[in-house]
Design a protein around this motif. Structure first.
Motif, PDB file in Angstrom:
ATOM      1  N   LEU A 270       0.860  -1.182   0.000  1.00  0.00           N
ATOM      2  CA  LEU A 270       0.000   0.000   0.000  1.00  0.00           C
ATOM      3  C   LEU A 270       0.895   1.230   0.000  1.00  0.00           C
ATOM      4  O   LEU A 270       1.664   1.450   0.942  1.00  0.00           O
ATOM      5  N   GLN A 271       0.808   2.009  -1.068  1.00  0.00           N
ATOM      6  CA  GLN A 271       1.613   3.225  -1.180  1.00  0.00           C
ATOM      7  C   GLN A 271       0.713   4.439  -0.975  1.00  0.00           C
ATOM      8  O   GLN A 271      -0.301   4.588  -1.670  1.00  0.00           O
ATOM      9  N   VAL A 272       1.090   5.275  -0.026  1.00  0.00           N
ATOM     10  CA  VAL A 272       0.355   6.520   0.225  1.00  0.00           C
ATOM     11  C   VAL A 272       1.075   7.668  -0.479  1.00  0.00           C
ATOM     12  O   VAL A 272       2.280   7.849  -0.299  1.00  0.00           O
ATOM     13  N   ALA A 273       0.339   8.426  -1.284  1.00  0.00           N
ATOM     14  CA  ALA A 273       0.895   9.589  -1.990  1.00  0.00           C
ATOM     15  C   ALA A 273       1.301  10.667  -0.996  1.00  0.00           C
ATOM     16  O   ALA A 273       0.855  10.668   0.155  1.00  0.00           O
ATOM     17  N   GLY A 274       2.116  11.593  -1.434  1.00  0.00           N
ATOM     18  CA  GLY A 274       2.529  12.708  -0.596  1.00  0.00           C
ATOM     19  C   GLY A 274       1.324  13.482  -0.066  1.00  0.00           C
ATOM     20  O   GLY A 274       0.513  13.963  -0.848  1.00  0.00           O
ATOM     21  N   GLN A 275       1.232  13.550   1.260  1.00  0.00           N
ATOM     22  CA  GLN A 275       0.135  14.260   1.903  1.00  0.00           C
ATOM     23  C   GLN A 275       0.654  15.563   2.498  1.00  0.00           C
ATOM     24  O   GLN A 275       1.775  15.604   3.014  1.00  0.00           O
ATOM     25  N   VAL A 276      -0.168  16.599   2.430  1.00  0.00           N
ATOM     26  CA  VAL A 276       0.161  17.863   3.081  1.00  0.00           C
ATOM     27  C   VAL A 276      -0.887  18.147   4.154  1.00  0.00           C
ATOM     28  O   VAL A 276      -1.792  17.336   4.374  1.00  0.00           O
ATOM     29  N   GLY A 277      -0.766  19.291   4.808  1.00  0.00           N
ATOM     30  CA  GLY A 277      -1.600  19.559   5.974  1.00  0.00           C
ATOM     31  C   GLY A 277      -2.941  20.206   5.673  1.00  0.00           C
ATOM     32  O   GLY A 277      -3.371  21.092   6.431  1.00  0.00           O
ATOM     33  N   ASN A 278      -3.587  19.775   4.609  1.00  0.00           N
ATOM     34  CA  ASN A 278      -4.904  20.342   4.302  1.00  0.00           C
ATOM     35  C   ASN A 278      -5.998  19.739   5.181  1.00  0.00           C
ATOM     36  O   ASN A 278      -6.012  18.534   5.445  1.00  0.00           O
ATOM     37  N   LEU A 279      -6.918  20.586   5.599  1.00  0.00           N
ATOM     38  CA  LEU A 279      -8.091  20.150   6.366  1.00  0.00           C
ATOM     39  C   LEU A 279      -8.945  19.216   5.524  1.00  0.00           C
ATOM     40  O   LEU A 279      -8.851  19.221   4.292  1.00  0.00           O
ATOM     41  N   PRO A 280      -9.800  18.412   6.183  1.00  0.00           N
ATOM     42  CA  PRO A 280     -10.727  17.570   5.423  1.00  0.00           C
ATOM     43  C   PRO A 280     -11.491  18.397   4.399  1.00  0.00           C
ATOM     44  O   PRO A 280     -11.860  19.554   4.664  1.00  0.00           O
ATOM     45  N   ALA A 281     -11.695  17.805   3.233  1.00  0.00           N
ATOM     46  CA  ALA A 281     -12.363  18.510   2.126  1.00  0.00           C
ATOM     47  C   ALA A 281     -13.745  18.985   2.548  1.00  0.00           C
ATOM     48  O   ALA A 281     -14.445  18.311   3.304  1.00  0.00           O
TER      49      ALA A 281
ATOM     50  N   VAL B 142      -5.581   7.738   4.606  1.00  0.00           N
ATOM     51  CA  VAL B 142      -5.346   6.927   3.403  1.00  0.00           C
ATOM     52  C   VAL B 142      -5.029   5.484   3.808  1.00  0.00           C
ATOM     53  O   VAL B 142      -5.547   4.528   3.218  1.00  0.00           O
ATOM     54  N   LEU B 143      -4.186   5.338   4.826  1.00  0.00           N
ATOM     55  CA  LEU B 143      -3.879   3.985   5.304  1.00  0.00           C
ATOM     56  C   LEU B 143      -5.169   3.260   5.691  1.00  0.00           C
ATOM     57  O   LEU B 143      -5.400   2.112   5.276  1.00  0.00           O
ATOM     58  N   ALA B 144      -6.018   3.928   6.464  1.00  0.00           N
ATOM     59  CA  ALA B 144      -7.260   3.297   6.938  1.00  0.00           C
ATOM     60  C   ALA B 144      -8.160   2.925   5.769  1.00  0.00           C
ATOM     61  O   ALA B 144      -8.730   1.827   5.729  1.00  0.00           O
TER      62      ALA B 144
END
Lengths: 140, 140, 140
Positions: free
Chosen positions: A35-46, A73-75
Motif C-alpha cells: 500500500l503506497q500513500v501519496a505525498g500528503q500535506v496539511g490540508n483540512l478535510p475537504a 489513506v492507510l485506513a
C-alpha cells in the motif's frame, strides 16, 4: 501471502475526507501486499465549495494534519501506521527539524509495532506549505 | 505469488533507447514482483557519439520525454504504467506545477487502471534539467 | 516466498554501530521480503558520550561512511547491497555529482549482482552534512 490471488488487483484508495487530487494520481494505491500513500500535506478535510485549506500557517498544525491525512489513506486501504515500513518527510526549513521530531514522537507515542524507517530532507513546497509526508506500508 | 521461484532473481532492466547510466546503477531493477525504475530525465533516445541531450529546454518537451523514458524502462522490465503504484516527481520550480499537471493528465488520459500515487517536491537538478521522475511498479 | 508466515512480522533493524535515531523511527524495517533502510548520513559509529559526528567535513569521507552505514543496516537485517533494488541519493550541491559517482562506482566495484536503480536529487540537509542515502532491498 497464500490467500493472494495469482493476479493481484490494483486499487485506488480515496479517503472520504480528501479533496480530489489536483491531477491524475491516487491518494493511495493498493496492489498485492503493498500500500503506497501519496505525498500528503496539511490540508483540512475537504469541504464542498472550499479550496484545499491548510490546517494552519504553523508547523505544528500542519504536521498533525499531515500525519492524520496519511492515516486516513492507510485506513481507507485497510492498513494503519503499524504496517508502515517507510515514511518520507519533506520539510522546507532545517530549523524545523527539532520541533518536527517532537510532534512526530508525540503522534507515535502509542505505536505498538516498531516505528517505520524514515528519510527527512529539505525541499521547496508550494507557498504556505511547510511539510509533506508519504508512506509505504507492507501488509499481511 | 505462488508461481514465484523460492529465490527470486535480480535483473537489470536496460532499454535499448537509453544511454549507459553515468555510474554503477541500473535504469531499472526487477526482483520478484517488484520493478523499480531509476530517476529518469528528459534526455532523447541515446545516439552513438552524442552526449545525453534533453528533448528541449522547455518543461513540456522534458516532461513528455521523461514520461516516455520511464515507460521504456517499464516495458523493458515486462511492465507498463498500469502496474505503477508510485511515481516520484522532482521539479525545480513551484511555478511549473500547473503546467506539469496538465501534461501529466494528458499523458495518462488512456490509463485503464487506477493512476499511481504520487509525491511532487521541488529540488535542485543539474543545469538545464527541469524534471526527474522515478516509479515503483508491483507486478503479478 | 513459500516459507513466509501467513502474517509476516515487522522487525526494527538496529545495527550496533548506530546512534539511537533522533526520533521515533527505525534505522531499518524488515517485513516479509521487504527491507527498507532509513536515510543514512556520514556519521561515525556511535561512541558512548559522543554526539553524532560526521566522518569528516569533505564529500569523500561522508560518502564512504554513508555507504558503510547503509551496509550496516542491510547486514543487521539479513541482507546486503546485492539485494538492494533502489538507492535514493540526496546531495546538497550539483557540483558534487561527478566526485560522488566516482566514489559510488569504486564502492561497488566488487558487486556481483546488477546494481540498484538510483535517483539523485539536490536538497537541503542539516549544516555540515553533504549526503544522505536510503535503500530498498527485496529479499528471497
Amino acid at each position: 501471502m497464500s490467500d493472494l490471488p495469482e493476479t493481484s488487483v490494483k486499487t485506488a484508495v480515496t479517503p472520504p475526507t480528501h479533496n480530489a487530487p489536483p491531477a491524475k494520481f491516487s491518494h493511495g494505491v493498493r496492489k498485492g501486499n503493498i500500500l503506497q500513500v501519496a505525498g500528503q500535506v496539511g490540508n483540512l478535510p475537504a469541504q464542498e465549495g472550499r479550496p484545499p485549506t491548510p490546517a494552519g500557517p504553523d508547523l505544528a498544525s500542519q504536521v498533525r494534519q499531515t500525519l492524520a491525512n496519511v492515516q486516513s489513506v492507510l485506513a481507507a486501504g485497510g492498513a494503519s501506521w503499524e504496517d508502515v515500513v517507510m515514511a518520507r518527510v519533506y520539510l522546507t526549513d532545517v530549523a524545523h527539524f527539532a520541533e518536527f521530531n517532537a510532534l512526530y514522537d508525540a503522534y507515535f507515542a502509542e505505536l505498538t509495532q516498531p516505528p517505520a524507517a524514515r528519510t527527512t530532507v529539505y525541499v521547496g513546497l508550494p507557498p504556505g506549505l511547510l511539510v509533506e509526508i508519504d508512506a509505504l506500508a507492507v501488509l499481511g
